[in-house]
Design a protein around this motif. Structure first.
Motif, PDB file in Angstrom:
ATOM      1  N   THR A 168       0.842  -1.187   0.000  1.00 37.82           N
ATOM      2  CA  THR A 168       0.000   0.000   0.000  1.00 37.82           C
ATOM      3  C   THR A 168       0.880   1.241   0.000  1.00 37.82           C
ATOM      4  N   ASP A 169       0.287   2.376  -0.371  1.00 39.83           N
ATOM      5  CA  ASP A 169       1.029   3.626  -0.370  1.00 39.83           C
ATOM      6  C   ASP A 169       0.069   4.765  -0.106  1.00 39.83           C
ATOM      7  N   LYS A 170       0.649   5.892   0.320  1.00 36.72           N
ATOM      8  CA  LYS A 170      -0.169   7.045   0.660  1.00 36.72           C
ATOM      9  C   LYS A 170      -0.598   7.813  -0.574  1.00 36.72           C
ATOM     10  N   GLY A 171      -1.762   8.462  -0.421  1.00 35.06           N
ATOM     11  CA  GLY A 171      -2.231   9.372  -1.440  1.00 35.06           C
ATOM     12  C   GLY A 171      -2.053  10.808  -1.004  1.00 35.06           C
ATOM     13  N   GLU A 172      -2.960  11.669  -1.476  1.00 37.98           N
ATOM     14  CA  GLU A 172      -2.849  13.114  -1.220  1.00 37.98           C
ATOM     15  C   GLU A 172      -3.257  13.511   0.193  1.00 37.98           C
ATOM     16  N   VAL A 173      -4.201  12.768   0.793  1.00 37.98           N
ATOM     17  CA  VAL A 173      -4.785  13.171   2.075  1.00 37.98           C
ATOM     18  C   VAL A 173      -4.800  11.988   3.028  1.00 37.98           C
TER      19      VAL A 173
END
Lengths: 111, 113
Positions: free
Chosen positions: B55-60
């Motif tokens: 998994t990875d982070k998005g904008e928020v």
């Protein structure tokens, strides 16, 4: 922040008038996608553009991808009340796997 | 709709409580996404996944965590819900290959009071 900017945010037109929404990126895009979301619904895929300068049509909808692959537009000819909704462009920056959406343009059509 | 189911569809919760939203798909797509939709902000990416346990982070992403222990399930957790997390949450899967269109779930309307 968002890497895909979309304008205008809102557009009110009289039925039969044309409508255009624009999508701009500061970086070159591998492709761009367009989605439509009806009020109360979820976004639904319309089309994907891949090639520089590409133009695709779906009935009264015309989609364009800029020559530099940094901008795109969606044009609706002779709007109908069924065109009401929010139109989004979306792109994947640098093959990251992320899918980033523009802020959307909400179209209202007066009968 | 590519077999995507979000649950619950509606939830009201109190500030400070944990909340988990579930996205379930039936077609073994690799990419899954969580977005939130707020007036004036369009669809903002919270987290995404490109495979089991990847998994990875998005904008928020602040205030949210995700887990993907099985291909078919992508969970979004608000560890301690705040009123600013009141929103409509959409899950999506994306095809791979030539046409990489995304299919969205029906959405979850979350209200934090």
């Amino acid at each position: 922040g968002q890497q895909v900017m979309q304008i205008p945010q809102y557009q009110h037109v009289q039925e039969g008038e044309d409508f255009t929404t624009y999508c701009n990126s500061s970086t070159t895009l591998s492709n761009i996608q367009w989605y439509k979301q009806r009020p109360g619904g979820h976004p639904v895929f319309l089309i994907q553009l891949v090639k520089s300068g590409e133009v695709k049509k779906q009935k009264r909808l015309t989609f364009q991808f800029g020559e530099a692959k940094k901008n795109s537009s969606l044009h609706i000819t002779a709007t109908q009340t069924t065109d009401v909704g929010t139109y989004f462009c979306a792109a994947e920056p640098s093959n990251t796997g992320k899918l980033i959406f523009g802020q959307g343009t909400t179209l209202q059509v007066k009968p | 709709d590519a077999g995507i189911t979000q649950s619950p569809r509606h939830k009201v919760t109190e500030t400070g409580t944990p909340v988990t939203l579930r996205c379930h798909q039936t077609e073994n797509h690799r990419y899954m996404y969580w977005y939130r939709q707020d007036p004036g902000h369009g669809l903002r990416l919270i987290h995404y996944s490109y495979g089991v346990k990847d998994t990875d982070k998005g904008e928020v992403s602040d205030g949210y965590s995700v887990s993907r222990s099985k291909t078919e399930d992508f969970l979004l957790t608000l560890e301690s819900a705040t009123s600013s997390q009141t929103s409509v949450y959409f899950c999506a899967i994306r095809l791979t290959g030539g046409n990489t269109e995304a299919f969205f779930g029906q959405g979850t309307r979350l209200t934090v009071v």
